[in-house]
Design an enzyme around this catalytic site. Structure first.
Site, PDB file in Angstrom:
ATOM      1  N   GLY A 199       0.825  -1.200   0.000  1.00 25.78           N
ATOM      2  CA  GLY A 199       0.000   0.000   0.000  1.00 25.78           C
ATOM      3  C   GLY A 199       0.854   1.242   0.000  1.00 25.78           C
ATOM      4  O   GLY A 199       0.608   2.206  -0.727  1.00 25.78           O
ATOM      5  N   ALA A 200       1.902   1.207   0.819  1.00 24.50           N
ATOM      6  CA  ALA A 200       2.868   2.298   0.896  1.00 24.50           C
ATOM      7  C   ALA A 200       4.106   1.744   1.585  1.00 24.50           C
ATOM      8  O   ALA A 200       4.060   0.692   2.222  1.00 24.50           O
ATOM      9  CB  ALA A 200       2.306   3.492   1.658  1.00 24.50           C
ATOM     10  N   MET A 201       5.231   2.459   1.449  1.00 26.40           N
ATOM     11  CA  MET A 201       6.487   1.992   2.036  1.00 26.40           C
ATOM     12  C   MET A 201       7.260   3.168   2.602  1.00 26.40           C
ATOM     13  O   MET A 201       7.442   4.184   1.943  1.00 26.40           O
ATOM     14  CB  MET A 201       7.319   1.255   0.975  1.00 26.40           C
ATOM     15  CG  MET A 201       8.632   0.702   1.500  1.00 26.40           C
ATOM     16  SD  MET A 201       8.347  -0.560   2.789  1.00 26.40           S
ATOM     17  CE  MET A 201       9.873  -0.391   3.722  1.00 26.40           C
ATOM     18  N   GLU A 202       7.754   2.977   3.838  1.00 27.97           N
ATOM     19  CA  GLU A 202       8.295   4.059   4.651  1.00 27.97           C
ATOM     20  C   GLU A 202       9.746   4.401   4.383  1.00 27.97           C
ATOM     21  O   GLU A 202      10.429   4.979   5.239  1.00 27.97           O
ATOM     22  CB  GLU A 202       8.169   3.683   6.135  1.00 27.97           C
ATOM     23  CG  GLU A 202       9.017   2.485   6.567  1.00 27.97           C
ATOM     24  CD  GLU A 202       8.298   1.151   6.526  1.00 27.97           C
ATOM     25  OE1 GLU A 202       8.739   0.206   7.194  1.00 27.97           O
ATOM     26  OE2 GLU A 202       7.275   1.070   5.811  1.00 27.97           O
ATOM     27  N   ASN A 203      10.286   4.123   3.208  1.00 32.16           N
ATOM     28  CA  ASN A 203      11.687   4.397   2.922  1.00 32.16           C
ATOM     29  C   ASN A 203      12.105   5.761   3.463  1.00 32.16           C
ATOM     30  O   ASN A 203      11.423   6.765   3.251  1.00 32.16           O
ATOM     31  CB  ASN A 203      11.918   4.370   1.410  1.00 32.16           C
ATOM     32  CG  ASN A 203      11.218   3.225   0.730  1.00 32.16           C
ATOM     33  OD1 ASN A 203      11.488   2.072   0.993  1.00 32.16           O
ATOM     34  ND2 ASN A 203      10.281   3.562  -0.144  1.00 32.16           N
ATOM     35  N   HIS A 235       0.906   6.743   9.134  1.00 28.29           N
ATOM     36  CA  HIS A 235       1.562   5.449   9.362  1.00 28.29           C
ATOM     37  C   HIS A 235       2.994   5.469   8.829  1.00 28.29           C
ATOM     38  O   HIS A 235       3.944   5.121   9.539  1.00 28.29           O
ATOM     39  CB  HIS A 235       0.735   4.357   8.679  1.00 28.29           C
ATOM     40  CG  HIS A 235       1.298   2.975   8.817  1.00 28.29           C
ATOM     41  ND1 HIS A 235       0.701   2.009   9.589  1.00 28.29           N
ATOM     42  CD2 HIS A 235       2.387   2.381   8.259  1.00 28.29           C
ATOM     43  CE1 HIS A 235       1.398   0.892   9.523  1.00 28.29           C
ATOM     44  NE2 HIS A 235       2.432   1.101   8.709  1.00 28.29           N
ATOM     45  N   GLU A 236       3.148   5.863   7.560  1.00 29.55           N
ATOM     46  CA  GLU A 236       4.474   5.801   6.939  1.00 29.55           C
ATOM     47  C   GLU A 236       5.434   6.815   7.543  1.00 29.55           C
ATOM     48  O   GLU A 236       6.636   6.535   7.706  1.00 29.55           O
ATOM     49  CB  GLU A 236       4.360   6.020   5.433  1.00 29.55           C
ATOM     50  CG  GLU A 236       3.435   5.038   4.713  1.00 29.55           C
ATOM     51  CD  GLU A 236       3.743   3.583   4.997  1.00 29.55           C
ATOM     52  OE1 GLU A 236       4.927   3.249   5.278  1.00 29.55           O
ATOM     53  OE2 GLU A 236       2.803   2.761   4.973  1.00 29.55           O
ATOM     54  N   HIS A 239       6.834   5.804  10.846  1.00 31.73           N
ATOM     55  CA  HIS A 239       7.942   4.868  10.663  1.00 31.73           C
ATOM     56  C   HIS A 239       9.301   5.564  10.626  1.00 31.73           C
ATOM     57  O   HIS A 239      10.327   4.922  10.871  1.00 31.73           O
ATOM     58  CB  HIS A 239       7.757   4.098   9.356  1.00 31.73           C
ATOM     59  CG  HIS A 239       7.030   2.802   9.500  1.00 31.73           C
ATOM     60  ND1 HIS A 239       7.358   1.851  10.448  1.00 31.73           N
ATOM     61  CD2 HIS A 239       6.007   2.271   8.772  1.00 31.73           C
ATOM     62  CE1 HIS A 239       6.554   0.805  10.308  1.00 31.73           C
ATOM     63  NE2 HIS A 239       5.723   1.030   9.310  1.00 31.73           N
ATOM     64  N   GLU A 258       5.746  -2.037  13.227  1.00 36.24           N
ATOM     65  CA  GLU A 258       4.412  -1.839  12.664  1.00 36.24           C
ATOM     66  C   GLU A 258       3.338  -1.456  13.681  1.00 36.24           C
ATOM     67  O   GLU A 258       2.409  -0.728  13.351  1.00 36.24           O
ATOM     68  CB  GLU A 258       3.984  -3.098  11.898  1.00 36.24           C
ATOM     69  CG  GLU A 258       4.884  -3.450  10.718  1.00 36.24           C
ATOM     70  CD  GLU A 258       4.945  -2.356   9.661  1.00 36.24           C
ATOM     71  OE1 GLU A 258       4.112  -1.431   9.686  1.00 36.24           O
ATOM     72  OE2 GLU A 258       5.834  -2.420   8.797  1.00 36.24           O
TER      73      GLU A 258
END
Length: 641
Positions: A199-203, A235-236, A239, A258
């Site tokens: 869905g999304a990624m916290e890079n 959320h991201e 992180h 998470e």
């Protein structure tokens, strides 16, 4: 090479150069190809990355495990002047490539110390004009995307979200987001990718999303969609502190990343959307979903090292299996219960100490627990309570919460009236079957249970049921605390008491309206939703539909004619009711469990209510929601009476 390595002294430093060839992949993992259409339908190709959990090794040789953190230097050669590369850190320079022709080379700032799975690289001709600096941390925030989207204003909401959240979390956690970057070089790029399995990624510094979770004009979207974008951004970006700044040591404790991001998605609304009722959103989308998933012997503990029937987390498939509703929804719900019990002020101070002491390292549940215990010992209770154990043996925090994180499942509470008390007992809840001791648990499926109660002056009193207690007595006049119950990760089995308490609410509201007693707290309807959810689960467990559905019908009628129906803010109760009704008369309802006569009666009585409830909690645009509110939600819901 192996023989040479054996001669190197421990602690010595050496430079290893590796030549390798790698392909741009097609499977949305590592470095992969994707594309997007422009306004004329022309396809623009681009490259993106997804490294979590084991994708970095598909892009370049590396020690691809979360505990092996390193600094990264990167140069990227790209072709064509309209294409540009972005990375976790800012571009240091862009110039002609030694490859010649239309090739350019981009050199980036050295990264902070970080794990491989949060590295990211995007090569595209995306528009980069939606950019601003956040006012508090001076972070450069850029929304990159197709020009046709950004020209419509579809990146403006994301820009405001990102700036508000980065500055908000920086203050809340006492660690400035910009401090992870070189001075004056802090940045946070937000990028949508058409082909993106997550869905999304916290890079770190380069967060990637599915397109629908970033490019949006709120006024033209369903209310639920806008809420999804805001909470996913929260959320991201949470992180960046829990997951990036500190990271789980191994994937069997991915909840360390998470669970905090799950609750961070809602905590971020304090700054991004302060007028929203974040508690409403959380209990429906996180707490109730977790309870529906964690009620089987095939669940797992949050700390997945024990009491899990010997399950291992070793290979990529087993690792990916950890990214589930336990790590996210249950983890967030348990952390939220911890916050409620110890108080948000103490939790915040504990988190500040936890992050500062462990920044750029790896942590686990035990390290987190130690910092929470330190906060309990160092700061006054404030809006929370002291825990029910002393310091003999394990710490009070461990003894209170070990049962919630080191074994699967949760308890169902049963209250038996005994003169002026409710005698409360607990046992493990299972949706089906009676194997409550399987798989074996060293904690025997017992929990230390918080029992917050509300007195007639709306003061919350905390009672505790210890894990070694068979029953505990709670005064009847303190039993029903709807607001507090939305923090508790358990359900209650007592229909008759539920009906009595719901009726008591109405009587209390009538007295409050004429000034005889105080009103209940504003969110008391959430407790009713929790009661209804609990009753539905215990009813299903009994499988006595034909005799029990009348009780649901009775509650439904009570809800529809009461002041509980008033106001948009009370939609969690209606959302829960829609879930219950859908399980009875919806497409997947248990028709086969009823006789034909009973089914016809049930269908006739409940279907109109089901249709109305689905309308009430349906996905309306913000404009439609405002229009509905202007005519008064009560005028719609009371038509059922």
């Amino acid at each position: 090479m192996q023989n040479e390595l054996s001669t190197w002294p421990i602690g010595s430093f050496h430079e290893i150069k590796v030549k390798f060839n790698g392909a741009v992949r097609k499977d949305n993992s590592g470095l992969y190809e994707t594309s997007y259409p422009d306004a004329d339908g022309n396809v623009h190709f681009m490259a993106g990355t997804q490294m979590e959990c084991c994708g970095a090794r598909k892009m370049f040789p590396c020690f691809d495990e979360p505990e092996y953190k390193a600094y990264f230097d990167l140069k990227v050669h790209t072709k064509y002047p309209e294409y540009h590369a972005i990375f976790n850190t800012e571009q240091e320079s862009v110039g002609p490539s030694p490859l010649g022709g239309d090739y350019y080379v981009t050199k980036f700032d050295r990264t902070m110390k970080m794990s491989t799975y949060i590295l990211a690289l995007v090569i595209s001709d995306y528009d980069r004009s939606v950019v601003a600096r956040s006012p508090e941390t001076d972070t450069s925030v850029t929304i990159l995307g197709p020009k046709v989207r950004l020209d419509k204003g579809e990146g403006d909401y994301a820009l405001e979200l990102a700036m508000d959240i980065i500055d908000g979390f920086s203050s809340f956690y006492g660690y400035n987001y910009a401090d992870a970057f070189l001075p004056g070089r802090a940045k946070s790029d937000q990028v949508g990718l058409s082909d993106f399995l997550a869905g999304a990624m916290e890079n770190w510094g380069l967060v990637t999303y599915q397109n629908f979770l970033i490019y949006i004009i709120p006024e033209e979207q369903f209310e639920y969609n806008v809420m999804s974008v805001a909470t996913v951004f929260g959320h991201e970006l949470q992180h960046q502190w829990t997951g990036n700044l500190i990271t789980c040591t191994w994937w069997d404790e991915i909840w360390i990343n998470e669970a905090f991001a799950d609750i961070g998605g809602y905590l971020a609304l304090k700054w991004a959307e302060p007028s929203w009722n974040l508690e409403n959103e959380f209990i429906v989308n996180e707490l109730f979903r977790a309870l529906r998933f964690d009620d089987r012997t095939g669940s797992r503990p949050l700390i997945n090292k024990q009491n899990n029937n010997g399950a291992k987390v070793e290979n990529p498939a087993q690792i990916m299996g950890q990214f589930d509703l336990i790590a996210y929804q249950k983890g967030g719900s348990i952390v939220r219960m911890m916050i409620y019990c110890m108080g948000e002020d103490r939790w915040q101070l504990g988190m500040q100490d936890y992050l500062d002491a462990n920044k750029y390292t790896n942590t686990d549940g035990e390290i987190y627990f130690k910092h929470m215990q330190s906060a309990l010992d160092s700061y006054p209770a404030g809006d929370g309570w002291d825990l029910p154990y002393d310091h003999s043996g394990a710490s009070p925090f461990n003894k209170t919460f070990d049962g919630w994180v080191r074994q699967m499942g949760y308890p169902v509470l049963r209250a038996q009236a005994d003169q002026n008390l409710f005698l409360v007992s607990q046992s493990r809840y299972l949706q089906s079957g009676d194997n409550i001791d399987e798989p074996a648990s060293s904690l025997e499926y017992k929990w230390t249970v918080p029992l917050p109660a509300l007195n007639m002056d709306n003061e919350v009193v905390m009672n505790w049921m210890l894990s070694n207690e068979t029953t505990v007595g709670v005064p009847k006049n303190l039993w029903f605390d709807p607001e507090a119950k939305i923090f508790a990760y358990y359900i209650i089995e007592d229909y008759q008491e539920l009906k009595k308490q719901v009726n008591d609410i109405f009587l209390r509201e009538e007295k409050a309206a004429i000034g005889l007693i105080p009103f209940f707290p504003k969110d008391f309807h959430n407790g009713v939703a929790k009661y209804l959810h609990s009753y539905w689960k215990t009813m299903v467990a009994d499988m006595t539909y034909a005799s029990q559905y009348f009780h649901i019908l009775e509650l439904t009628r009570i809800f529809s004619i009461s002041s509980l129906a008033d106001g948009v803010q009370r939609w969690p109760m209606w959302n829960t009711l829609s879930y219950v009704l859908n399980r009875i008369v919806g497409p997947n309802g248990p028709r086969g469990s009823f006789g034909q006569t009973t089914w016809v009666l049930l269908q006739r009585e409940l279907s109109p209510m089901y249709s109305l409830v689905m309308l009430t909690v349906g996905r309306m645009t913000l404009k439609e929601q405002c229009e509905m509110s202007s005519i008064g939600l009560v005028s719609i819901t009371k038509k059922v009476a």
